[in-house]
Design a protein around this motif. Structure first.
Motif, short mmCIF file in Angstrom:
data_model
loop_
_atom_site.label_atom_id
_atom_site.label_comp_id
_atom_site.label_asym_id
_atom_site.label_seq_id
_atom_site.Cartn_x
_atom_site.Cartn_y
_atom_site.Cartn_z
N UNK A 44 0.31 -41.90 -76.71
CA UNK A 44 -0.88 -41.33 -77.34
C UNK A 44 -0.94 -39.81 -77.25
N UNK A 45 0.14 -39.20 -76.76
CA UNK A 45 0.19 -37.76 -76.51
C UNK A 45 -0.23 -36.93 -77.72
N UNK A 46 0.43 -37.13 -78.84
CA UNK A 46 0.15 -36.33 -80.03
C UNK A 46 -1.19 -36.68 -80.66
N UNK A 47 -1.51 -37.96 -80.69
CA UNK A 47 -2.77 -38.37 -81.32
C UNK A 47 -3.97 -37.84 -80.53
N UNK A 48 -3.90 -37.88 -79.20
CA UNK A 48 -5.01 -37.35 -78.39
C UNK A 48 -5.08 -35.83 -78.53
N UNK A 49 -3.94 -35.17 -78.61
CA UNK A 49 -3.92 -33.73 -78.82
C UNK A 49 -4.66 -33.37 -80.11
N UNK A 50 -4.37 -34.07 -81.18
CA UNK A 50 -5.03 -33.81 -82.46
C UNK A 50 -6.52 -34.09 -82.39
N UNK A 51 -6.90 -35.12 -81.68
CA UNK A 51 -8.31 -35.44 -81.50
C UNK A 51 -9.04 -34.29 -80.80
N UNK A 52 -8.43 -33.76 -79.76
CA UNK A 52 -9.05 -32.66 -79.03
C UNK A 52 -9.14 -31.40 -79.89
N UNK A 53 -8.14 -31.17 -80.73
CA UNK A 53 -8.17 -30.02 -81.63
C UNK A 53 -9.28 -30.15 -82.67
N UNK B 140 -18.44 -34.22 -65.97
CA UNK B 140 -17.54 -34.06 -67.12
C UNK B 140 -18.22 -34.51 -68.40
N UNK B 141 -17.91 -33.83 -69.48
CA UNK B 141 -18.44 -34.20 -70.80
C UNK B 141 -17.35 -34.94 -71.57
N UNK B 142 -17.71 -36.10 -72.10
CA UNK B 142 -16.75 -36.89 -72.88
C UNK B 142 -17.29 -37.13 -74.28
N UNK B 143 -16.38 -37.46 -75.16
CA UNK B 143 -16.71 -37.76 -76.55
C UNK B 143 -16.47 -39.25 -76.79
N UNK B 144 -17.20 -39.87 -77.71
CA UNK B 144 -17.02 -41.31 -77.95
C UNK B 144 -15.57 -41.70 -78.22
N UNK B 145 -14.83 -40.85 -78.89
CA UNK B 145 -13.44 -41.13 -79.24
C UNK B 145 -12.52 -41.19 -78.02
N UNK B 146 -12.95 -40.58 -76.91
CA UNK B 146 -12.14 -40.61 -75.68
C UNK B 146 -11.89 -42.03 -75.19
N UNK C 185 -11.80 -24.00 -69.68
CA UNK C 185 -12.67 -23.24 -70.57
C UNK C 185 -13.28 -22.09 -69.79
N UNK C 186 -13.53 -21.01 -70.50
CA UNK C 186 -14.08 -19.81 -69.87
C UNK C 186 -15.44 -19.51 -70.49
N UNK D 60 -13.13 -31.68 -79.73
CA UNK D 60 -13.55 -30.98 -78.50
C UNK D 60 -13.53 -29.46 -78.65
N UNK D 61 -12.43 -28.93 -79.13
CA UNK D 61 -12.31 -27.47 -79.22
C UNK D 61 -13.39 -26.87 -80.12
N UNK D 62 -13.65 -27.42 -81.30
CA UNK D 62 -14.74 -26.86 -82.10
C UNK D 62 -16.11 -26.95 -81.41
N UNK D 63 -16.32 -28.01 -80.64
CA UNK D 63 -17.58 -28.16 -79.91
C UNK D 63 -17.75 -27.02 -78.90
N UNK D 64 -16.69 -26.73 -78.17
CA UNK D 64 -16.75 -25.61 -77.23
C UNK D 64 -17.00 -24.30 -77.96
N UNK D 65 -16.28 -24.09 -79.02
CA UNK D 65 -16.35 -22.81 -79.75
C UNK D 65 -17.72 -22.56 -80.37
#
Length: 100
Positions: free
Chosen positions: A14-23, A75-81, A56-57, A26-31
């Motif tokens: 699931x390495x690549x698929x989870x990476x894409x999910x976070x991109x 920790x904050x999680x997303x439903x997709x996690x 995150x900073x 998660x990342x837009x949520x932080x930004x």
């Protein structure tokens, strides 16, 4: 500045698929969060397990509370996690950044 550090694990397949999910989620949520400064997302595979570390900073702890809630160490999680993560670590860690 405060660094907030989270760790999660998935199966290596699931390495690549989870990476894409976070991109995409998660990342837009932080930004979008006021007071967010930057992030570093690390990943590696070890013995068939994919490890993800998100650093995150943030400007200060009050900003983190706006993002994560009053109990900012949870920790904050997303439903997709639920589809990918092998467990849900309850807490994140915070560090004061004194050089960088």
């Amino acid at each position: 500045m405060i660094a907030r550090i989270w760790h999660g694990r998935t199966k290596a397949k699931d390495f690549e698929q989870y990476t894409e999910l976070m991109k995409s989620i998660a990342i837009p949520d932080y930004e979008r969060t006021k007071g967010f400064v930057n992030l570093t997302f690390l990943r590696r595979i070890d013995n068939g397990i994919a490890h993800f570390t998100l650093i995150t900073y943030w400007e200060n702890l009050d900003v983190i509370k706006n993002f994560a809630g009053d109990d900012f160490e949870v920790a904050k999680y997303y439903p997709e996690d639920k589809k990918f993560l092998l467990e849900f670590e309850e807490k994140v860690t915070h560090y004061e950044v004194f050089a960088g």
